[in-house]
Design a protein around this motif. Structure first.
Motif, PDB file in Angstrom:
ATOM      1  N   LYS A 152       1.707   1.574 -10.004  1.00  0.00           N
ATOM      2  CA  LYS A 152       0.525   1.890  -9.191  1.00  0.00           C
ATOM      3  C   LYS A 152      -0.681   1.063  -9.616  1.00  0.00           C
ATOM      4  N   ALA A 153      -0.814   0.817 -10.909  1.00  0.00           N
ATOM      5  CA  ALA A 153      -1.923  -0.017 -11.386  1.00  0.00           C
ATOM      6  C   ALA A 153      -1.807  -1.426 -10.814  1.00  0.00           C
ATOM      7  N   LYS A 154      -0.610  -1.964 -10.801  1.00  0.00           N
ATOM      8  CA  LYS A 154      -0.390  -3.304 -10.238  1.00  0.00           C
ATOM      9  C   LYS A 154      -0.655  -3.295  -8.735  1.00  0.00           C
ATOM     10  N   VAL A 155      -0.235  -2.239  -8.062  1.00  0.00           N
ATOM     11  CA  VAL A 155      -0.468  -2.121  -6.622  1.00  0.00           C
ATOM     12  C   VAL A 155      -1.973  -2.101  -6.334  1.00  0.00           C
ATOM     13  N   LEU A 156      -2.719  -1.339  -7.104  1.00  0.00           N
ATOM     14  CA  LEU A 156      -4.172  -1.300  -6.906  1.00  0.00           C
ATOM     15  C   LEU A 156      -4.785  -2.686  -7.111  1.00  0.00           C
ATOM     16  N   TRP A 157      -4.337  -3.370  -8.148  1.00  0.00           N
ATOM     17  CA  TRP A 157      -4.842  -4.721  -8.415  1.00  0.00           C
ATOM     18  C   TRP A 157      -4.540  -5.656  -7.233  1.00  0.00           C
ATOM     19  N   ILE A 158      -3.294  -5.619  -6.778  1.00  0.00           N
ATOM     20  CA  ILE A 158      -2.885  -6.501  -5.675  1.00  0.00           C
ATOM     21  C   ILE A 158      -3.649  -6.164  -4.397  1.00  0.00           C
ATOM     22  N   GLN A 214      -7.763  -5.979   7.232  1.00  0.00           N
ATOM     23  CA  GLN A 214      -6.422  -5.407   7.162  1.00  0.00           C
ATOM     24  C   GLN A 214      -6.292  -4.351   6.067  1.00  0.00           C
ATOM     25  N   ILE A 215      -7.149  -4.400   5.077  1.00  0.00           N
ATOM     26  CA  ILE A 215      -7.061  -3.448   3.966  1.00  0.00           C
ATOM     27  C   ILE A 215      -7.850  -2.165   4.252  1.00  0.00           C
ATOM     28  N   LYS A 216      -8.680  -2.216   5.264  1.00  0.00           N
ATOM     29  CA  LYS A 216      -9.603  -1.110   5.566  1.00  0.00           C
ATOM     30  C   LYS A 216      -8.921   0.258   5.614  1.00  0.00           C
ATOM     31  N   VAL A 217      -7.763   0.340   6.212  1.00  0.00           N
ATOM     32  CA  VAL A 217      -7.084   1.636   6.372  1.00  0.00           C
ATOM     33  C   VAL A 217      -6.626   2.221   5.037  1.00  0.00           C
ATOM     34  N   TYR A 218      -6.614   1.434   3.976  1.00  0.00           N
ATOM     35  CA  TYR A 218      -6.138   1.907   2.672  1.00  0.00           C
ATOM     36  C   TYR A 218      -7.260   2.165   1.665  1.00  0.00           C
ATOM     37  N   ALA A 256       0.815  -1.220   0.000  1.00  0.00           N
ATOM     38  CA  ALA A 256       0.000   0.000   0.000  1.00  0.00           C
ATOM     39  C   ALA A 256       0.848   1.270   0.000  1.00  0.00           C
ATOM     40  N   LEU A 257       2.013   1.230   0.595  1.00  0.00           N
ATOM     41  CA  LEU A 257       2.889   2.411   0.623  1.00  0.00           C
ATOM     42  C   LEU A 257       3.220   2.905  -0.783  1.00  0.00           C
ATOM     43  N   LYS A 258       3.235   2.012  -1.739  1.00  0.00           N
ATOM     44  CA  LYS A 258       3.601   2.376  -3.106  1.00  0.00           C
ATOM     45  C   LYS A 258       2.521   3.207  -3.808  1.00  0.00           C
ATOM     46  N   LEU A 259       1.341   3.258  -3.243  1.00  0.00           N
ATOM     47  CA  LEU A 259       0.290   4.097  -3.831  1.00  0.00           C
ATOM     48  C   LEU A 259       0.602   5.577  -3.706  1.00  0.00           C
ATOM     49  N   ASN A 260       1.249   5.938  -2.632  1.00  0.00           N
ATOM     50  CA  ASN A 260       1.491   7.351  -2.354  1.00  0.00           C
ATOM     51  C   ASN A 260       2.927   7.775  -2.626  1.00  0.00           C
ATOM     52  N   GLU A 261       3.662   6.930  -3.289  1.00  0.00           N
ATOM     53  CA  GLU A 261       5.051   7.246  -3.647  1.00  0.00           C
ATOM     54  C   GLU A 261       5.111   7.661  -5.110  1.00  0.00           C
ATOM     55  N   ASN A 262       6.277   8.002  -5.566  1.00  0.00           N
ATOM     56  CA  ASN A 262       6.475   8.476  -6.932  1.00  0.00           C
ATOM     57  C   ASN A 262       6.778   7.321  -7.884  1.00  0.00           C
ATOM     58  N   GLY A 311      -6.611  -4.972  -4.180  1.00  0.00           N
ATOM     59  CA  GLY A 311      -7.951  -5.517  -4.336  1.00  0.00           C
ATOM     60  C   GLY A 311      -7.995  -6.999  -4.019  1.00  0.00           C
ATOM     61  N   GLU A 312      -7.017  -7.739  -4.524  1.00  0.00           N
ATOM     62  CA  GLU A 312      -6.968  -9.185  -4.255  1.00  0.00           C
ATOM     63  C   GLU A 312      -6.681  -9.450  -2.780  1.00  0.00           C
ATOM     64  N   MET A 313      -5.807  -8.659  -2.188  1.00  0.00           N
ATOM     65  CA  MET A 313      -5.548  -8.793  -0.756  1.00  0.00           C
ATOM     66  C   MET A 313      -6.804  -8.473   0.043  1.00  0.00           C
ATOM     67  N   GLY A 314      -7.532  -7.456  -0.406  1.00  0.00           N
ATOM     68  CA  GLY A 314      -8.755  -7.064   0.281  1.00  0.00           C
ATOM     69  C   GLY A 314      -9.841  -8.111   0.208  1.00  0.00           C
ATOM     70  N   LEU A 315      -9.847  -8.889  -0.854  1.00  0.00           N
ATOM     71  CA  LEU A 315     -10.804  -9.985  -0.955  1.00  0.00           C
ATOM     72  C   LEU A 315     -10.540 -11.023   0.132  1.00  0.00           C
ATOM     73  N   ASN A 316      -9.272 -11.259   0.413  1.00  0.00           N
ATOM     74  CA  ASN A 316      -8.896 -12.272   1.404  1.00  0.00           C
ATOM     75  C   ASN A 316      -8.702 -11.727   2.817  1.00  0.00           C
ATOM     76  N   TYR A 317      -8.339 -10.457   2.908  1.00  0.00           N
ATOM     77  CA  TYR A 317      -8.059  -9.850   4.216  1.00  0.00           C
ATOM     78  C   TYR A 317      -8.720  -8.478   4.307  1.00  0.00           C
ATOM     79  N   PRO A 318     -10.039  -8.418   4.259  1.00  0.00           N
ATOM     80  CA  PRO A 318     -10.713  -7.118   4.203  1.00  0.00           C
ATOM     81  C   PRO A 318     -10.449  -6.224   5.414  1.00  0.00           C
TER      82      PRO A 318
END
Length: 190
Positions: A18-24, A35-39, A6-12, A26-33
């Motif tokens: 960033k597209a890959k980070v968003l995809w990942i 833990q993903i809440k803060v992002y 998630a840190l890579k979303l707000n970096e340069n 989402g997949e992490m959020g499916l399995n660990y909702p």
């Protein structure tokens, strides 16, 4: 690893990273909702990004997270619903996929929105047109009464649309919905 990703979303980083980070995420959020809440707010912020690939991936991520826990995405549903009108074809396609994901476990969120998906069957983009009837299939299996008012319209599309896959998907939505309606009717009779 969620925090590191998630840190890579707000970096340069590049759009592709960033597209890959968003995809990942989402997949992490499916399995660990939980833990993903803060992002989720950061993810939803990309719905307004100028780059269509990032908007597309943010939509996908919210769909996957919402499939796991609708309550995490409900605060962003209005913004997500606006993506049906995005100028980028892939964003509109991602919108349908995201809604299908969320509707899998929370179909009630789409009761008043079915007309939008019906209109998307006439979208300018072939992929969007092909996918739009699938929302009726997802809803027809879970809440067939939401799809029932569209059965005649879907039948016209299933019989006459110029695109073979649109016809097939529309016919599938009709079949699934009618089966679910029959099951409900039989359960009431017994």
């Amino acid at each position: 690893m969620i925090d590191d990703v998630a840190l890579k979303l707000n970096e340069n980083y590049s759009v592709n990273v960033k597209a890959k980070v968003l995809w990942i995420l989402g997949e992490m959020g499916l399995n660990y909702p939980v833990q993903i809440k803060v992002y989720i707010e950061d993810i939803a912020g990309y719905l307004k990004n100028s780059h269509p690939k990032l908007r597309e991936r943010a939509v996908n991520a919210l769909g996957r997270i919402g499939r796991a826990d609708k309550n995490l995405v409900i605060p962003y549903m209005d913004k997500l619903m606006e993506m049906r009108k995005d100028k980028a074809n892939n964003v509109r396609l991602a919108f349908i996929w995201a809604c299908e994901n969320i509707a899998t476990n929370a179909p009630e969120l789409f009761y008043e929105k079915m007309e939008w998906f019906y209109k998307l069957i006439s979208d300018q983009d072939k992929k969007v047109r092909i996918e739009a009837p699938e929302m009726f299939r997802v809803m027809g299996k879970r809440k067939p009464q939401y799809v029932k008012p569209y059965l005649e319209k879907l039948q016209v599309i299933a019989d006459n649309d110029e695109n073979r896959v649109v016809r097939i998907h529309s016919a599938g939505a009709i079949r699934i919905t009618k089966k679910a309606l029959n099951e409900i009717e039989n359960a009431v009779e017994n």
